[in-house]
Design a protein around this motif. Structure first.
Motif, PDB file in Angstrom:
ATOM      1  N   GLN A 188      -0.448   8.781  -6.270  1.00 20.94           N
ATOM      2  CA  GLN A 188      -1.421   9.788  -5.626  1.00 20.94           C
ATOM      3  C   GLN A 188      -1.520  10.453  -6.063  1.00 20.94           C
ATOM      4  N   HIS A 189      -2.839  10.549  -5.977  1.00 19.66           N
ATOM      5  CA  HIS A 189      -4.179  11.458  -6.621  1.00 19.66           C
ATOM      6  C   HIS A 189      -4.870  12.012  -5.956  1.00 19.66           C
ATOM      7  N   GLU A 190      -4.054  12.845  -5.306  1.00 18.46           N
ATOM      8  CA  GLU A 190      -5.134  13.735  -4.108  1.00 18.46           C
ATOM      9  C   GLU A 190      -6.056  13.125  -3.154  1.00 18.46           C
ATOM     10  N   SER A 191      -7.353  14.938  -3.151  1.00 17.96           N
ATOM     11  CA  SER A 191      -8.134  14.278  -2.554  1.00 17.96           C
ATOM     12  C   SER A 191      -9.250  15.308  -3.029  1.00 17.96           C
ATOM     13  N   PRO A 192     -10.563  14.277  -2.749  1.00 15.86           N
ATOM     14  CA  PRO A 192     -11.679  15.548  -3.851  1.00 15.86           C
ATOM     15  C   PRO A 192     -12.763  16.711  -3.094  1.00 15.86           C
ATOM     16  N   PHE A 193     -12.129  16.818  -1.209  1.00 14.69           N
ATOM     17  CA  PHE A 193     -12.937  17.824  -1.015  1.00 14.69           C
ATOM     18  C   PHE A 193     -12.482  18.973  -0.582  1.00 14.69           C
ATOM     19  N   TYR A 194     -11.606  19.282   0.010  1.00 15.51           N
ATOM     20  CA  TYR A 194     -11.260  20.894  -0.323  1.00 15.51           C
ATOM     21  C   TYR A 194     -10.690  21.366  -1.355  1.00 15.51           C
ATOM     22  N   ALA A 195     -10.747  22.822  -2.008  1.00 21.80           N
ATOM     23  CA  ALA A 195     -10.661  23.281  -3.088  1.00 21.80           C
ATOM     24  C   ALA A 195      -9.722  22.982  -3.910  1.00 21.80           C
ATOM     25  N   GLU A 196      -8.542  23.219  -2.676  1.00 19.09           N
ATOM     26  CA  GLU A 196      -6.978  23.164  -3.523  1.00 19.09           C
ATOM     27  C   GLU A 196      -7.092  21.401  -3.690  1.00 19.09           C
ATOM     28  N   ASP A 197      -7.214  21.047  -3.180  1.00 20.48           N
ATOM     29  CA  ASP A 197      -7.171  18.923  -3.144  1.00 20.48           C
ATOM     30  C   ASP A 197      -7.339  18.620  -4.121  1.00 20.48           C
ATOM     31  N   ALA A 198      -8.931  19.082  -4.757  1.00 22.45           N
ATOM     32  CA  ALA A 198      -9.731  18.894  -5.574  1.00 22.45           C
ATOM     33  C   ALA A 198      -9.529  18.988  -7.013  1.00 22.45           C
ATOM     34  N   LEU A 199      -8.757  20.454  -6.626  1.00 25.14           N
ATOM     35  CA  LEU A 199      -8.138  20.562  -8.173  1.00 25.14           C
ATOM     36  C   LEU A 199      -6.933  20.161  -8.730  1.00 25.14           C
ATOM     37  N   MET A 201      -7.276  17.028  -7.920  1.00 23.82           N
ATOM     38  CA  MET A 201      -7.161  15.365  -8.375  1.00 23.82           C
ATOM     39  C   MET A 201      -7.980  15.688  -9.878  1.00 23.82           C
ATOM     40  N   ARG A 202      -8.652  16.332  -9.946  1.00 20.00           N
ATOM     41  CA  ARG A 202      -8.735  16.790 -10.797  1.00 20.00           C
ATOM     42  C   ARG A 202      -8.138  17.103 -12.480  1.00 20.00           C
ATOM     43  N   LYS A 203      -6.518  18.010 -11.670  1.00 14.87           N
ATOM     44  CA  LYS A 203      -5.776  17.282 -13.138  1.00 14.87           C
ATOM     45  C   LYS A 203      -5.306  16.740 -13.160  1.00 14.87           C
ATOM     46  N   ALA A 204      -4.775  16.047 -12.259  1.00 15.65           N
ATOM     47  CA  ALA A 204      -4.065  14.651 -12.836  1.00 15.65           C
ATOM     48  C   ALA A 204      -5.325  13.460 -13.452  1.00 15.65           C
ATOM     49  N   HIS A 205      -6.027  13.510 -12.982  1.00 11.82           N
ATOM     50  CA  HIS A 205      -7.218  12.953 -13.779  1.00 11.82           C
ATOM     51  C   HIS A 205      -7.047  12.769 -15.103  1.00 11.82           C
ATOM     52  N   GLN A 206      -7.292  14.538 -15.499  1.00 11.40           N
ATOM     53  CA  GLN A 206      -7.152  15.115 -17.092  1.00 11.40           C
ATOM     54  C   GLN A 206      -6.111  14.227 -17.631  1.00 11.40           C
ATOM     55  N   LYS A 207      -5.581  14.215 -17.146  1.00  7.09           N
ATOM     56  CA  LYS A 207      -3.811  13.675 -17.897  1.00  7.09           C
ATOM     57  C   LYS A 207      -4.169  12.572 -18.049  1.00  7.09           C
ATOM     58  N   ILE A 208      -4.070  11.657 -17.382  1.00  3.87           N
ATOM     59  CA  ILE A 208      -3.608  10.659 -17.494  1.00  3.87           C
ATOM     60  C   ILE A 208      -5.131   9.430 -18.518  1.00  3.87           C
ATOM     61  N   VAL A 209      -6.131  10.745 -18.139  1.00  6.33           N
ATOM     62  CA  VAL A 209      -7.338   9.244 -19.013  1.00  6.33           C
ATOM     63  C   VAL A 209      -6.808   9.529 -20.838  1.00  6.33           C
ATOM     64  N   GLY A 210      -6.318  10.395 -20.921  1.00  7.28           N
ATOM     65  CA  GLY A 210      -5.375  10.255 -22.229  1.00  7.28           C
ATOM     66  C   GLY A 210      -4.506   9.278 -22.395  1.00  7.28           C
ATOM     67  N   PHE A 211      -4.297   8.448 -21.788  1.00  8.29           N
ATOM     68  CA  PHE A 211      -2.909   7.652 -21.982  1.00  8.29           C
ATOM     69  C   PHE A 211      -3.913   6.392 -21.507  1.00  8.29           C
ATOM     70  N   TYR A 274     -20.507  12.979  -5.368  1.00 13.67           N
ATOM     71  CA  TYR A 274     -19.884  14.345  -5.784  1.00 13.67           C
ATOM     72  C   TYR A 274     -18.459  14.040  -6.407  1.00 13.67           C
ATOM     73  N   VAL A 275     -17.896  12.879  -5.851  1.00 16.61           N
ATOM     74  CA  VAL A 275     -16.400  12.475  -6.582  1.00 16.61           C
ATOM     75  C   VAL A 275     -15.725  11.868  -7.797  1.00 16.61           C
ATOM     76  N   LYS A 276     -17.420  11.859  -8.098  1.00 16.63           N
ATOM     77  CA  LYS A 276     -17.612  10.871  -9.321  1.00 16.63           C
ATOM     78  C   LYS A 276     -17.926  12.115 -10.201  1.00 16.63           C
ATOM     79  N   GLU A 277     -18.960  13.030 -10.091  1.00 18.82           N
ATOM     80  CA  GLU A 277     -19.448  14.249 -11.346  1.00 18.82           C
ATOM     81  C   GLU A 277     -17.901  15.217 -11.295  1.00 18.82           C
ATOM     82  N   GLN A 278     -17.053  14.937 -10.224  1.00 21.69           N
ATOM     83  CA  GLN A 278     -15.485  15.812 -10.145  1.00 21.69           C
ATOM     84  C   GLN A 278     -15.020  15.533 -11.327  1.00 21.69           C
ATOM     85  N   LEU A 279     -14.751  13.894 -11.754  1.00 22.52           N
ATOM     86  CA  LEU A 279     -14.049  12.977 -12.735  1.00 22.52           C
ATOM     87  C   LEU A 279     -14.336  13.000 -13.817  1.00 22.52           C
TER      88      LEU A 279
END
Lengths: 283, 486
Positions: A188-199, A201-211, A274-279
């Motif tokens: 479950q990867h949250e949402s890109p739209f509202y600021a809190e959800d987008a944060l 989403m970005r944090k989850a992505h950042q933590k997974i990509v390393g592995f 806008y989602v691609k850019e955030q990721l």
């Protein structure tokens, strides 16, 4: 009588449903659990006042969190599901005769008990003989496992409250370790739209990509979640969700779905700019 | 009856009463209940700023308590079984200094373990008291400094019968306790005062099955960091006195260095936390001990880490162990404690109390949630999986016995010269070098610099320890005595 349930979708946006009846309310060791009968969405489950699942739109979430991985690797036999107290994810998985074992780890037994009683639509398959229920902390469960599962599905609440530990680097790292060499992680990867959800989403992505060598995100349309635009993460040690999709094989299974199909499968990985850019920012 | 009295919170009650009177403030502080500094009020909260008030008749005065502070101090003394308790607003550092300066005048000797906190040696610089160091025991496998052996203290006492006092850590940062009762009895037989640094021992007064507290064994003074396990605000602390120590004289000593504008935020936090501990402390520390036990067991299951506990007890230098402490030896995964400490913070957003060369310490308290403990264990498992290396890559330095040439005060104020630290071996240091935390000096003023010490300093630096103490903030240069002392 004019009874409305309201949830804040952002600090400045509200979402309301007209309520027919407040069917259940209770407090577990972890959270407040409510079941409401609503006019538009049927029965809904809320945890700490946030909609988790409704009878009307749960199929979208549960089909998308399961079928994408199984259509990518039809040989999946052993699955670990973390969270998923309402049982909807399990229901979808049990449709596959090829799956031999489903371990479900939910921290809050009371959510499962309440859903069994009031949400049979999602909880109906929890008694399938292939399903083992564990009521404990998902992070603790996965920490002890090594090279064991073909698929891990993280069907969690938000990155605050009891689901907090499921959005951490230590959790994703332990999932990597618990997966076989061709294992897949869907979260479950949250949402890109509202600021809190987008944060989140970005944090989850950042933590997974390393592995994981393969690390993608796909989207779906969820009417009762904030902004309606929601994401799942697809991370894998080997399989690419598009290159390795065997559409014919999946379609030959002839499973009945209302949202998922193999075209949506491919299309859901096409993301707005806008989602691609955030990721990309956190990769 | 005791519980009934301990329900009271005189300072908090007086502050609430004062607020309800809506008094017009033409006194300091100038922010006037936050109205004069809206940004600060928004940041800290209006309630917080409305309680930041000045000493006045209805609220008493910390320098000379006669009403509500006096009453609160009496309640604290009762809760800790002391003759009197002083509310301290400049940290446990000020309490330790007040103990030493109350017990010793310039030139008086004080017996203490060398692994004391810097605040104790600072007190020697201020007062001119002369330390007689007792080398702590050292654990042969863990490499950590332990408590003082009874035999070593006896020797020191017999050699320095004129010493005025003995200072004891109860417990050390790692949770290790000396035989406090025996040391206290021994010192009293030789008419020495027993001063106890209980910066990490507040909970000993309230929990069951925890090591003995200073007051319970009849020690004379104790410095208790309420802001550590006691739950009060950072910088607030208690100084406890017992037996024949004079309340009036101790107060005079405290007032030499203590602010005359004691913060009511700190004072009320002490008052409220004392009530909480007196009423609920037993359950609170039972829960903390259980959480620490669970986490310790899970960490030990990972392998490669050693979260130690009471099995270390040896009847002397480890007379008792504080089971609420979660100290973990990390060397078998080939990482220094400080490296694990850094990885936990940088990679996993987990901040622990400290890491030194061989160990980490995670502070467990009543504020912890079970899911956070799971995160810590899982992160340690991941660190082992992702970062572990040859276990011989961590080089453990044994405890280095200091060569004391001058008293800290003499060395600190003596004519000195600045040298590059690498060229300073053989000279007498005029200042401290320490890793912070834990703040235990590697080198104290008056001690001879040796190659061994320089190696250890360089190694600590390389591993990422935060070094402090010298005038030169980069620790590249060190002040040493001009005159070479044999």
């Amino acid at each position: 009588m004019n009874l409305w349930y309201t949830e804040n979708h952002s600090p400045n946006v509200r979402f309301s449903l007209e309520v027919e009846e407040h069917i259940y309310t209770g407090k577990s060791d972890f959270q407040k659990i409510d079941i409401l009968q609503t006019l538009e969405f049927g029965r809904i489950l809320t945890l700490d006042g946030l909609v988790m699942c409704t009878e009307k739109d749960e199929f979208i979430y549960h089909e998308m969190i399961t079928h994408v991985a199984l259509a990518t690797n039809p040989a999946i036999k052993k699955v670990l599901v973390i969270g998923a107290g309402d049982g909807g994810t399990i229901r979808e998985l049990t449709a596959y005769p090829t799956i031999e074992q489903i371990d479900m780890v939910e921290i809050d037994k009371m959510v499962v008990d309440v859903c069994r009683e009031f949400l049979p639509q999602t909880a109906s398959k929890l008694d399938d003989p292939r399903v083992n229920l564990y009521f404990e902390d998902g992070l603790k469960f996965v920490r002890r496992i090594e090279n064991d599962y073909d698929l891990i599905i993280v069907d969690s609440t938000d990155p605050f409250g009891p689901g907090e530990g499921l959005f951490t680097k230590e959790f994703y790292g332990n999932c990597y370790k618990a997966l076989k060499e061709d294992g897949i992680l869907v979260n479950q990867h949250e949402s890109p739209f509202y600021a809190e959800d987008a944060l989140g989403m970005r944090k989850a992505h950042q933590k997974i990509v390393g592995f994981f060598p393969v690390c993608k995100v796909y989207q779906f349309h969820m009417p009762t979640y904030p902004s309606g635009h929601w994401l799942f993460g697809f991370a894998s040690k080997k399989f690419d969700p598009i290159l390795d999709l065997d559409a014919t094989a999946w379609n030959d299974l002839d499973l009945k779905t209302r949202y998922y199909n193999t075209d949506i499968h491919v299309g859901s990985f096409a993301l707005p700019n806008y989602v691609k850019e955030q990721l990309k920012d956190v990769e | 009856m005791t519980n009934f009295l301990q329900q009271k919170v005189p300072i908090m009650e007086a502050l609430n009463q004062y607020k309800s009177m809506r008094v017009v403030p033409f006194d300091v502080p100038g922010h006037k209940r936050g109205r004069g500094n809206p940004e600060l009020a928004a940041f800290l909260g209006e309630q917080c700023l409305s309680m930041d008030v000045n000493s006045m008749k209805p609220l008493d005065n910390l320098c000379h308590p006669v009403s509500v502070i006096k009453e609160a101090e009496e309640l604290a003394a009762q809760a800790f079984n002391a003759k009197h308790a002083f509310f301290m607003v400049n940290g446990t550092t000020s309490a330790v200094q007040a103990m030493i300066m109350t017990a010793c005048k310039a030139g008086d000797k004080i017996i203490m373990p060398r692994n004391v906190h810097r605040s104790a040696i600072n007190a020697l610089i201020l007062s001119g008291a002369v330390p007689v160091y007792v080398n702590p025991g050292v654990h042969s496998e863990l490499g950590i400094a332990l408590g003082m052996a009874l035999k070593d203290v006896k020797e020191a006492i017999l050699e320095h019968k004129d010493a005025k006092a003995i200072l004891i850590n109860n417990p050390t940062y790692y949770g290790i306790c000396s035989d406090l009762q025996a040391l206290t009895d021994l010192a009293h037989q030789h008419d020495m005062l027993v001063l106890v640094d209980e910066a990490h021992g507040t909970h000993f007064y309230f929990g069951d099955n925890l090591p003995a507290s200073a007051m319970s064994v009849g020690a004379d003074m104790a410095s208790v960091s309420m802001h550590k396990s006691g739950g009060s605000l950072t910088q607030s602390s208690f100084l406890l006195i017992n037996n024949d120590v004079s309340e009036g004289y101790t107060r005079q000593i405290i007032n030499l260095t203590q602010t005359t504008s004691g913060s009511y935020l700190l004072l009320s936090s002490l008052d409220i936390s004392r009530r909480n501990l007196a009423l609920n402390g037993k359950e609170i520390f039972q829960k903390v001990a259980e959480m620490a036990y669970y986490t310790r067991t899970e960490i030990n299951k990972i392998g490669g880490y050693y979260a130690y506990s009471k099995e270390l007890i040896n009847g002397d230098t480890i007379f008792d162990f504080d089971v609420t402490k979660l100290s973990v030896d990390t060397r078998d995964i080939g990482l220094a404690g400080i490296e694990v400490y850094d990885i936990l913070r940088d990679e996993y957003d987990i901040q622990i109390e400290f890491g030194d060369i061989g160990n980490i310490l995670a502070y467990i308290s009543v504020g912890d949630r079970h899911l956070d403990l799971e995160r810590l264990v899982a992160a340690l498992a991941e660190i082992k999986r992702r970062y572990s290396q040859d276990k011989n890559s961590v080089f453990i330095h044994e405890y280095i016995r200091p060569q004391v040439a001058l008293t800290p005060q003499e060395a600190f104020y003596a004519p000195k010269q600045k040298l590059p630290i690498s060229e300073s071996a053989g000279y007498i240091s005029s200042e401290f070098v320490m890793c912070y935390p834990p703040g235990i000096p590697i080198l104290a003023p008056g001690e001879r610099i040796t190659e061994e010490i320089l190696d250890f300093i360089q190694y600590s630096k390389d591993k990422g320890c935060f070094l402090t103490g010298t005038e030169d903030s980069d620790i590249a240069n060190i002040n040493v005595l001009k005159e070479f002392v044999e």
